[in-house]
Each structure stands twice: as structure tokens, then as C-alpha cells.
Design an enzyme around this catalytic site. Sequence first.
Site, PDB file in Angstrom:
ATOM      1  N   GLU A 200       0.794  -1.240   0.000  1.00 40.60           N
ATOM      2  CA  GLU A 200       0.000   0.000   0.000  1.00 40.60           C
ATOM      3  C   GLU A 200       0.825   1.289   0.000  1.00 40.60           C
ATOM      4  O   GLU A 200       0.679   2.145   0.887  1.00 40.60           O
ATOM      5  CB  GLU A 200      -0.965   0.012   1.197  1.00 40.60           C
ATOM      6  CG  GLU A 200      -2.111  -0.946   1.020  1.00 40.60           C
ATOM      7  CD  GLU A 200      -3.237  -0.756   2.037  1.00 40.60           C
ATOM      8  OE1 GLU A 200      -3.042  -0.074   3.043  1.00 40.60           O
ATOM      9  OE2 GLU A 200      -4.320  -1.310   1.799  1.00 40.60           O
ATOM     10  N   GLU A 383      -6.083  -8.330  -0.182  1.00 42.07           N
ATOM     11  CA  GLU A 383      -6.743  -7.978   1.083  1.00 42.07           C
ATOM     12  C   GLU A 383      -8.173  -7.564   0.782  1.00 42.07           C
ATOM     13  O   GLU A 383      -8.405  -6.774  -0.133  1.00 42.07           O
ATOM     14  CB  GLU A 383      -6.053  -6.793   1.782  1.00 42.07           C
ATOM     15  CG  GLU A 383      -4.821  -7.128   2.545  1.00 42.07           C
ATOM     16  CD  GLU A 383      -4.247  -5.931   3.303  1.00 42.07           C
ATOM     17  OE1 GLU A 383      -5.025  -5.066   3.734  1.00 42.07           O
ATOM     18  OE2 GLU A 383      -3.018  -5.876   3.440  1.00 42.07           O
TER      19      GLU A 383
HETATM   20  C1  BGP Z   1      -4.447  -2.241   4.975  1.00 39.46           C
HETATM   21  C2  BGP Z   1      -3.187  -2.820   5.506  1.00 39.46           C
HETATM   22  C3  BGP Z   1      -3.352  -3.917   6.468  1.00 39.46           C
HETATM   23  C4  BGP Z   1      -4.640  -3.933   7.251  1.00 39.46           C
HETATM   24  C5  BGP Z   1      -5.851  -3.455   6.506  1.00 39.46           C
HETATM   25  C6  BGP Z   1      -7.085  -3.214   7.345  1.00 39.46           C
HETATM   26  O1  BGP Z   1      -4.245  -0.879   4.914  1.00 39.46           O
HETATM   27  O2  BGP Z   1      -2.361  -3.306   4.492  1.00 39.46           O
HETATM   28  O3  BGP Z   1      -2.181  -3.998   7.192  1.00 39.46           O
HETATM   29  O4  BGP Z   1      -4.526  -3.515   8.507  1.00 39.46           O
HETATM   30  O5  BGP Z   1      -5.586  -2.315   5.752  1.00 39.46           O
HETATM   31  O6  BGP Z   1      -7.035  -1.972   7.944  1.00 39.46           O
HETATM   32  P1  BGP Z   1      -7.298  -1.760   9.470  1.00 39.46           P
HETATM   33  O7  BGP Z   1      -6.443  -2.725  10.174  1.00 39.46           O
HETATM   34  O8  BGP Z   1      -6.936  -0.367   9.722  1.00 39.46           O
HETATM   35  O9  BGP Z   1      -8.742  -2.022   9.666  1.00 39.46           O
END
Ligand code: BGP
Length: 487
Positions: A200, A383
Site C-alpha cells: 500500500e 486484502e
Molecule cells: C491495509 C493494511 C493492512 C490492514 C488493513 C485493514 O491498509 O495493508 O495492514 O490492517 O488495511 O485496515 P485496518 O487494520 O486499519 O482495519
Amino acid sequence: MKDYTFPDHFLWGGASADSQYEGGFGLGKRGLATTDFVTDGSHTRPRQVTYKMPDGTIGSCDFKGEMPSGAIGYLDPEQYYPAHQAVDFYHRYKEDIALMAEMGFNIYRFSICWTRIFPTGMEEEPNEEGLQFYENVIDELEKYHIEPLITICHDQLPAYLADHYDGWSSRKTIDAYLKLCHACFKRYGARVKYWLTFNELNVNKGYAQIGVHSTQPQQHYQAMHHIFVASAYAVKMAHEMMPGCMVGNMYAMSALYPLTCKPDDMLAQVNVRRLTYYYSDVMLKGKYPNWAKKMLERLHVTLKMEKDDEQMLRDYPLDFCGFSYYRSTTVNKDSKISAIGLCMDTNPYLEATPWGWPLDPKGLRYVLNELYDRYDKPVMVVENGLGEIDTFANGTVNDDYRISYLKDHFKNMHDAIYEDGVELLGYTMWAPIDLVSMSTGEMKKRYGFVYVDMDDKGHGTKDRYKKKSFEWISQIYKSNGKALKEE
Ligand code: BGP
């Protein structure tokens, strides 16, 4: 009734990141990482990086924001730092991987903790204990025929590189990163086909993620240039050392809609979207687009490049495009846009999670098409998932909302493949076993099919419990999507 079977060999699994999942702080000679200095937080209380100034003053700043020049990471005994123990995959990997196998995974995406392999980033030789840990993980995955997908660097840096060289501001970090790549490719290359070079890049980054103190455009885009070059060299090295491997990156790809059909809103959509694409365009198309050069000019950014940089970018673009998809966003000509072009406006037609993320499964189909049209390369959803407040009772969670979220997203992926012709390699759901939230540092924002007994301050047994969605996902994954039709 519609048949939702996915293509043969479709990859189904889950994803995690070391600083949110692994724990094992200080064990196996693991060095300090920038993410070790990030406190817990909440939806309304931003996570902080705690630091120390050269004169000994202690301070803290937003974990994605500006850190004073000369400050170095500092551990405050009064604070809770979720990355230190996370949910302890370090000790529980066998149990967790067995659960993944029970759910029918054939792929698992995890990230390497850089400081396990190179504790400061400067060592000449990798730390054997660190290498061995991930080898154990890969052994365990292999036992269940689960393919590893490795993120080489997921939003962190050895603290030493951040504190001594201002992280990715310096080309020294390129060398350190390539040493990490070399150690991983050499040790795991024969058994790992899929790699992601970074995570990201198109989300706000500060000291915690890229080790850079300043978030000003000049520093930000220069650091990103170094990351692009490092990624290109990693692609070259990967292809030489592991013929047949596939190297991608991971971009945050919320769908982005103009709020209205007013031409000004549409133009705002185009401009903000381009800021999201800045990173993937350079890394997948192999060059800075004209609009990006114009943007840098407007921002008075001058990129310092070395002679071979542009050629490396051109010659070694990524093989596939990995992305995360959680939500969609709207934009209009008056929207508040973050320094690197992110807009978080909601959509009047969509409901949202308790954290304000709009629910939009069709947006996933839109993004799949957008990416495939733009790059003409295979794509992978690395993801996607629903962060919710789960109620744990009688040893489980009735998470019908999670089932319904995923079902709708899967159907849209299916349609993108079969009706639109998108070349979608696989899907790794975030995050199959509950872990620490990246944005808020909480435990209560849960994504998993497996509940972890731990609260926001790290109290609890960390024991694992299957939620209702556990059985459901097993049916979907094991039937390669076919079971979706009965839903
Ligand atoms: C993305 C990241 C992850 C993960 C996900 C969910 O930005 O790559 O590491 O955490 O988002 O976000 P959050 O954990 O803030 O809900």
C-alpha cells in the site's frame, strides 16, 4: 440456478502482516522496527509514534504524520505497543496454519519482519534464527499444500535505518532492502512463487511505515522514487534467481466515484484517482506518466535520479497487480484531499461499518475491471474483509454480517472473471485470524473467521475460537466457490 464455481487453480486464502500478527518482540535476535514505536489508538484517538530528541526530550506524533527532524524511536514504559506481542503467531503458527488448512486455504499471504532477518538492516549476513522462523512457517504450509505469498516489506523499516539514514530518503536503504530480498529469495525461492515487494504505497506514510521524518512532497516523492527503484531491482533479482516466479506489489484500491454528475466532480474524480495510480503506474507501466511529471512540477518537487533508474523502471515492471479492496469513496470538487491524494468521503447510497467504511461489493468488480483495463496484467485481491465489532458468547461469534459481506464480494469477483474477462489469480482475505488493526491499533476491529481472546490493551489468553463464518468459508473455499449458489 447460477453456478459460482471459480476457475481451476484459483487461489483462495488469507493475509496478515507481521507487525499486526506475529509478535515475538526481541526473540530470535529480532531487532527494533519502526512499527515497534507505534502505540495503540482508536477511531477517534490516532495512534502515536513515541520518540526522543537529541536533547533527551520525549515526544510523540501521529503515526502517519510528520516526525521532528533528529528524533529517534523511543519506547515509553507507560505506553502499550501492540506490535510487540500482536496475537503471537510467532508461537502459535502451527495451530494457526492448521486452522487455515481446515478452512481450505491453498494460499496464505504473510510478511517478513525485516529485523528478524537483518536486525539493524546493516549486517552483512542474515540472522539465521530469523530465516529459520519463516522456513518453519513455509514447512508447515507445505504440509497442508498451502502456497506462500510473501510480502517482503509491509509498512515498516529497521529502526536503525530510519534513525541513521532517514529511511527511504536514502539510497542506502535500497541496498539494505535488496540484501533482504537476496536472503529471502535464496532461502525460500525454490518453494515460493508469489512475492509482493511492498504494501500500500499509495496510503499516507511517515516514520513508522517508511522511516522518513518529513511528510512534505519533496521528501515523500523522493522516498517513493527510491522504493520504485528498489522494487525494480528486486524484480530483476527475483527473475534471475527464481525463474517462473511472479512479483507484484500491493495498492490500496478503494473504488472512487464522483459524488454527482457535475463535470467538476468528474474532473475531481479523475485527478484524485490519478494520485492513487501514481505508484502503480510507475511500477506496472515502467515510467512516470506525463500528468505525474506535471504534478511534481506544480509541487516544486525535483526527483534526484541516478543514471540507470529510469531504465530499471522500464525494464523491470511488476508481473501482476495485487491490491486491497475494503470500501468505496466519493469525491467532489470541494472534497478534503490528503497530501498524497486520499479522499475518505462516504456515499449517500451505501451503508458503512462502525469505522465509517462504506460497504460496496460492486465497487470490487469496478476496481477489478479498472485495474485490468489499465495494466493488462493479472490481478490479485490480496486484502479484503470486514472489520466489525464481534460479540463473543458461548465460545463463538455469530458473524452473519461477515458472511454476507464476503458472499457479495465473491459474487462480484466471479462476474468480473466470467462476464468481464478479468484475469484474477486469487483472493487472500484480510485477516483470517483476528489481529491488531493497522489504522487504529485496536483488537476490537475484528476481521477473522477465528476469534482471538485479547482486548485492545493486549489482555487475554490469545486462545483461538472458530466463529460461525469459519464453517461457511470452509465450504466456499473447498468447493472453489460452487457452494455460493446455495446461499
Ligand atoms: C491495509 C493494511 C493492512 C490492514 C488493513 C485493514 O491498509 O495493508 O495492514 O490492517 O488495511 O485496515 P485496518 O487494520 O486499519 O482495519
